[in-house]
Motif scaffolding. Structure first.
Motif, PDB file in Angstrom:
ATOM      1  N   GLN A  90       0.824  -1.200   0.000  1.00 19.81           N
ATOM      2  CA  GLN A  90       0.000   0.000   0.000  1.00 19.81           C
ATOM      3  C   GLN A  90       0.863   1.256   0.000  1.00 19.81           C
ATOM      4  O   GLN A  90       0.598   2.206  -0.739  1.00 19.81           O
ATOM      5  CB  GLN A  90      -0.920  -0.005   1.231  1.00 19.81           C
ATOM      6  N   LEU A  91       1.896   1.260   0.816  1.00 19.15           N
ATOM      7  CA  LEU A  91       2.775   2.423   0.901  1.00 19.15           C
ATOM      8  C   LEU A  91       3.549   2.639  -0.397  1.00 19.15           C
ATOM      9  O   LEU A  91       3.837   3.778  -0.781  1.00 19.15           O
ATOM     10  CB  LEU A  91       3.743   2.267   2.079  1.00 19.15           C
ATOM     11  N   GLU A  92       3.872   1.545  -1.073  1.00 24.37           N
ATOM     12  CA  GLU A  92       4.564   1.643  -2.367  1.00 24.37           C
ATOM     13  C   GLU A  92       3.678   2.350  -3.390  1.00 24.37           C
ATOM     14  O   GLU A  92       4.130   3.230  -4.128  1.00 24.37           O
ATOM     15  CB  GLU A  92       4.922   0.237  -2.846  1.00 24.37           C
ATOM     16  N   LEU A  93       2.392   1.974  -3.430  1.00 22.51           N
ATOM     17  CA  LEU A  93       1.452   2.595  -4.364  1.00 22.51           C
ATOM     18  C   LEU A  93       1.206   4.058  -4.003  1.00 22.51           C
ATOM     19  O   LEU A  93       1.097   4.924  -4.874  1.00 22.51           O
ATOM     20  CB  LEU A  93       0.125   1.834  -4.358  1.00 22.51           C
ATOM     21  N   ILE A  94       1.129   4.339  -2.705  1.00 21.84           N
ATOM     22  CA  ILE A  94       0.916   5.713  -2.244  1.00 21.84           C
ATOM     23  C   ILE A  94       2.088   6.598  -2.644  1.00 21.84           C
ATOM     24  O   ILE A  94       1.907   7.724  -3.128  1.00 21.84           O
ATOM     25  CB  ILE A  94       0.705   5.732  -0.708  1.00 21.84           C
ATOM     26  N   SER A  95       3.304   6.108  -2.479  1.00 21.44           N
ATOM     27  CA  SER A  95       4.494   6.876  -2.844  1.00 21.44           C
ATOM     28  C   SER A  95       4.513   7.181  -4.338  1.00 21.44           C
ATOM     29  O   SER A  95       4.865   8.291  -4.759  1.00 21.44           O
ATOM     30  CB  SER A  95       5.759   6.104  -2.449  1.00 21.44           C
ATOM     31  N   ALA A  96       4.121   6.188  -5.161  1.00 22.64           N
ATOM     32  CA  ALA A  96       4.085   6.390  -6.614  1.00 22.64           C
ATOM     33  C   ALA A  96       3.054   7.454  -6.984  1.00 22.64           C
ATOM     34  O   ALA A  96       3.284   8.285  -7.874  1.00 22.64           O
ATOM     35  CB  ALA A  96       3.759   5.071  -7.313  1.00 22.64           C
ATOM     36  N   ALA A  97       1.910   7.441  -6.295  1.00 22.49           N
ATOM     37  CA  ALA A  97       0.868   8.433  -6.568  1.00 22.49           C
ATOM     38  C   ALA A  97       1.324   9.826  -6.143  1.00 22.49           C
ATOM     39  O   ALA A  97       1.043  10.826  -6.821  1.00 22.49           O
ATOM     40  CB  ALA A  97      -0.423   8.048  -5.843  1.00 22.49           C
ATOM     41  N   PHE A  98       2.058   9.907  -5.032  1.00 24.41           N
ATOM     42  CA  PHE A  98       2.567  11.202  -4.574  1.00 24.41           C
ATOM     43  C   PHE A  98       3.591  11.769  -5.556  1.00 24.41           C
ATOM     44  O   PHE A  98       3.730  12.986  -5.686  1.00 24.41           O
ATOM     45  CB  PHE A  98       3.185  11.081  -3.182  1.00 24.41           C
ATOM     46  N   PHE A  99       4.332  10.917  -6.245  1.00 24.60           N
ATOM     47  CA  PHE A  99       5.248  11.390  -7.289  1.00 24.60           C
ATOM     48  C   PHE A  99       4.456  11.954  -8.463  1.00 24.60           C
ATOM     49  O   PHE A  99       4.814  12.990  -9.035  1.00 24.60           O
ATOM     50  CB  PHE A  99       6.152  10.250  -7.773  1.00 24.60           C
ATOM     51  N   MET A 100       3.360  11.262  -8.820  1.00 28.65           N
ATOM     52  CA  MET A 100       2.607  11.625 -10.017  1.00 28.65           C
ATOM     53  C   MET A 100       1.810  12.922  -9.852  1.00 28.65           C
ATOM     54  O   MET A 100       1.676  13.691 -10.808  1.00 28.65           O
ATOM     55  CB  MET A 100       1.655  10.488 -10.407  1.00 28.65           C
ATOM     56  N   LEU A 101       1.288  13.182  -8.668  1.00 26.60           N
ATOM     57  CA  LEU A 101       0.437  14.372  -8.473  1.00 26.60           C
ATOM     58  C   LEU A 101       1.146  15.678  -8.870  1.00 26.60           C
ATOM     59  O   LEU A 101       0.659  16.395  -9.756  1.00 26.60           O
ATOM     60  CB  LEU A 101      -0.038  14.446  -7.022  1.00 26.60           C
ATOM     61  N   PRO A 102       2.281  16.023  -8.262  1.00 29.21           N
ATOM     62  CA  PRO A 102       2.936  17.285  -8.662  1.00 29.21           C
ATOM     63  C   PRO A 102       3.489  17.229 -10.076  1.00 29.21           C
ATOM     64  O   PRO A 102       3.522  18.239 -10.782  1.00 29.21           O
ATOM     65  CB  PRO A 102       4.062  17.440  -7.628  1.00 29.21           C
ATOM     66  N   ARG A 103       3.909  16.038 -10.500  1.00 33.25           N
ATOM     67  CA  ARG A 103       4.455  15.895 -11.850  1.00 33.25           C
ATOM     68  C   ARG A 103       3.379  16.208 -12.892  1.00 33.25           C
ATOM     69  O   ARG A 103       3.647  16.862 -13.903  1.00 33.25           O
ATOM     70  CB  ARG A 103       4.982  14.460 -12.032  1.00 33.25           C
ATOM     71  N   TYR A 104       2.147  15.765 -12.629  1.00 36.14           N
ATOM     72  CA  TYR A 104       1.068  16.009 -13.589  1.00 36.14           C
ATOM     73  C   TYR A 104       0.686  17.489 -13.618  1.00 36.14           C
ATOM     74  O   TYR A 104       0.357  18.026 -14.676  1.00 36.14           O
ATOM     75  CB  TYR A 104      -0.155  15.161 -13.260  1.00 36.14           C
ATOM     76  N   LEU A 105       0.738  18.142 -12.473  1.00 37.98           N
ATOM     77  CA  LEU A 105       0.453  19.583 -12.439  1.00 37.98           C
ATOM     78  C   LEU A 105       1.479  20.336 -13.282  1.00 37.98           C
ATOM     79  O   LEU A 105       1.138  21.281 -14.005  1.00 37.98           O
ATOM     80  CB  LEU A 105       0.470  20.083 -10.996  1.00 37.98           C
ATOM     81  N   GLU A 106       2.742  19.936 -13.193  1.00 34.94           N
ATOM     82  CA  GLU A 106       3.793  20.537 -14.034  1.00 34.94           C
ATOM     83  C   GLU A 106       3.479  20.301 -15.509  1.00 34.94           C
ATOM     84  O   GLU A 106       3.645  21.198 -16.346  1.00 34.94           O
ATOM     85  CB  GLU A 106       5.151  19.926 -13.701  1.00 34.94           C
ATOM     86  N   TYR A 107       3.026  19.090 -15.813  1.00 32.64           N
ATOM     87  CA  TYR A 107       2.688  18.732 -17.194  1.00 32.64           C
ATOM     88  C   TYR A 107       1.599  19.662 -17.734  1.00 32.64           C
ATOM     89  O   TYR A 107       1.693  20.150 -18.863  1.00 32.64           O
ATOM     90  CB  TYR A 107       2.223  17.275 -17.243  1.00 32.64           C
ATOM     91  N   CYS A 108       0.562  19.914 -16.936  1.00 30.38           N
ATOM     92  CA  CYS A 108      -0.535  20.782 -17.360  1.00 30.38           C
ATOM     93  C   CYS A 108      -0.035  22.194 -17.641  1.00 30.38           C
ATOM     94  O   CYS A 108      -0.456  22.830 -18.605  1.00 30.38           O
ATOM     95  CB  CYS A 108      -1.634  20.808 -16.296  1.00 30.38           C
ATOM     96  N   VAL A 109       0.867  22.687 -16.802  1.00 25.20           N
ATOM     97  CA  VAL A 109       1.414  24.033 -16.984  1.00 25.20           C
ATOM     98  C   VAL A 109       2.259  24.093 -18.259  1.00 25.20           C
ATOM     99  O   VAL A 109       2.170  25.049 -19.033  1.00 25.20           O
ATOM    100  CB  VAL A 109       2.260  24.451 -15.760  1.00 25.20           C
TER     101      VAL A 109
END
Length: 566
Positions: A90-109
């Motif tokens: 569970q923690l492994e999946l959570i860490s991967a999602a935490f990487f993706m959240l800010p990365r996707y915001l950068e992508y949108c910008v």
């Protein structure tokens, strides 16, 4: 009906800092929990942080990433304090999602668009872990296939066709097994497509005939276009097998029913995404009236690679490192240009510095500038080995190459680091790169000057109002606005230039030549709305040269209310 949405960059930029800060703080709480598994309070605080992120994302209507944040919050709530093997996953999946959240915001910008479908694989990882139904690949495809009619033979399957149905299903399953194993994929898809074509002919003019027609066209397109077979696509192929099984078991009942609209939508989505030009594909797309996409499956794969690639902070760090090395190298080159003896003394250090820069460029995929630098390094080595006396003019080639590299590096912060973008950069001629960078810098200066001008205008208007309309404060406003208008023409932005022309007329005809009976206070408030609209637009323009001009509608309507229609 598009699966992509434009993003209000200015609004996103306004909240991006707070979003990133909250996400990083929540991710830090998870890191603390990893070493303190019995502290349930850390998990609760993390969930509250993600809920705050969701609230902001809902406010700016950023689909996809909003759903990822929701799934992340649910997943964190499912984590139980204490040591558990399940918790590790569970923690492994959570860490991967935490990487993706800010990365996707950068992508949108960076791209000025929101492509929520890029997040579906990550969302499905979280949903699968909690055994929830997976989202289809077409989840953000706002299209509902309607029933269509085609001129078909009046035939229907009979009980006598049962052996044939079984044989066709076996044919389909034979190909499906190979596809799932990743063996002979293209030929296996061909076998499956053949089975679907035969099933289509067996259904005659019944409701199910169109389902097999679309399925056959989609599988053919997947094979011909070499589309990647992700987990969700393999599940779709398996679902088609279940439809064939139902036909085999229930016969007439299945043939008479309407086709599965959800599966039909998934198949049509993949068909359009394939960009297949085959006659069958085009016939299916035309029959259902499916809208086209501006991107293909291959382009989606490249976008996914970019999304999973280095973040903006990583690129900025690399650019900073390269700029430092370039500055140091240029200083050495300038020192060496003073005389051949000094060049011989500096040559080893200069060669080492140029080699280091070339290696960094090659590492990030900038092959062309890296190759140019390596050629200069070879020249230096040959001069050093021959003990040749080098004139200052001989170093101009190296200086020119360094300027080329510097221009390339300067452009890295303004684009993504996808393979496609790197290929474009490498394909540009040296003069094009340098000219492009110089133009970009000039455009930035024009926008900076325009922003400064608007700030001056706002201060002048405030002083004008506070002084009970002393015109001495606004005598230069028209000239200032005219300078900004010229800058908009230079940038090729006629709508903004027309708005500024309207502003100039208002200042000259209503403020400078004001009449005593005019409601100046009310007019100034309305005019201020136009100025704020321009200020907001310029701020967006600094982020993206192709910023949405709809915000200028506020200025246009304000000027029209003042009697100056744009």
């Amino acid at each position: 009906m598009s699966v992509t949405e434009s993003v209000n960059i200015a609004s996103l930029k306004m909240v991006q800092g707070e979003l990133i800060s909250t996400i990083e703080e929540s991710a830090g709480l998870i890191e603390q929990f990893v070493t303190d598994r019995n502290n349930g309070e850390l998990l609760q605080r993390c969930v509250e942080g993600i809920r705050q992120v969701r609230g902001i994302l809902n406010l700016i209507q950023l689909k996809g990433v909003n759903l990822l944040a929701e799934e992340l919050a649910i997943h964190i709530k499912d984590v139980s304090p204490g040591e558990d093997a399940k918790t590790d996953r569970q923690l492994e999946l959570i860490s991967a999602a935490f990487f993706m959240l800010p990365r996707y915001l950068e992508y949108c910008v960076q791209t000025s668009r929101n492509m929520g479908m890029l997040l579906i694989p990550k969302i499905n990882e979280l949903r699968q872990a909690r055994r929830a139904a997976l989202l289809p690949e077409s989840y953000y495809f706002e299209f509902e296939p309607a029933a269509i009619e085609r001129a078909l033979a009046e035939l229907a399957p009979q009980e006598a066709n049962l052996p044939l149905l079984r044989r066709l299903r076996f044919m389909y399953q034979t190909g499906l097994l190979k596809v799932l194993q990743g063996n002979q994929v293209k030929s296996s898809l061909g076998i499956m497509c053949r089975a679907l074509e035969r099933l289509e002919s067996l259904c005659g003019s019944s409701a199910m005939v169109n389902f097999f027609w679309v399925a056959a066209a989609t599988l053919q397109a997947i094979g011909e276009e070499g589309m990647a077979l992700s987990k969700s696509r393999k599940l779709l192929l398996g679902a088609i097998d279940r439809e064939i099984k139902a036909l085999e078991v229930d016969g007439q009942l299945v043939v008479a029913r309407a086709s599965n609209s959800a599966m039909l939508k998934d198949l049509l989505y993949l068909l359009v995404l394939s960009k297949s030009k085959s006659a069958r594909s085009q016939d299916v797309i035309a029959a259902y009236g499916v809208p086209s996409f501006y991107y293909s499956d291959a382009e989606l794969v490249r976008e996914m690679e970019f999304l999973n690639g280095p973040s903006t902070n990583t690129i900025s760090s690399m650019v900073s490192l390269l700029n430092g090395e370039l500055k140091h190298t240029k200083n050495m080159l300038e020192h060496s240009a003073q005389g051949a003896a000094e060049l011989k003394a500096d040559a080893p250090e200069l060669i080492a510095a140029l080699t280091k820069i070339a290696e960094i460029l090659a590492l990030v995929g900038l092959v062309a500038p890296s190759k140019s630098l390596k050629q200069e390094v070879e020249k230096l080595r040959s001069w050093q080995a021959a003990g040749k006396s080098v004139a200052a003019g001989d170093l101009l080639s190296i200086a020119d190459t360094l300027l080329y590299v510097e221009s390339t590096v300067a452009g890295l912060g303004k684009t993504n680091m996808s393979d496609d973008k790197l290929t474009q950069i490498n394909a540009l001629e040296r003069d094009q790169v340098m000219a492009s960078n110089q133009i970009a810098e000039a455009e930035t200066l024009v926008i900076d000057e325009a922003q400064t001008g608007i700030a001056v205008v706002k201060r002048a208007l405030s002083a004008f109002a506070e002084s009970h309309y002393d015109q001495a404060h606004i005598v230069t406003i028209a000239a200032r606005l005219d300078g900004i208008r010229g800058g908009m023409f230079v940038l090729g932005l006629p709508r903004a230039a027309k708005v500024l022309a309207g502003c100039i007329l208002f200042v000259e005809q209503s403020l400078i030549a004001q009449q005593q009976d005019l409601p100046i206070e009310h007019m100034l408030e309305t005019f201020a709305d136009a100025v704020v609209s321009l200020e907001y637009y310029l701020d967006s323009l600094k982020i993206d040269k192709n910023a949405d001009t709809d915000v200028l509608r506020i200025a246009e309507e304000s000027l029209e209310a003042l009697g100056y229609k744009v």
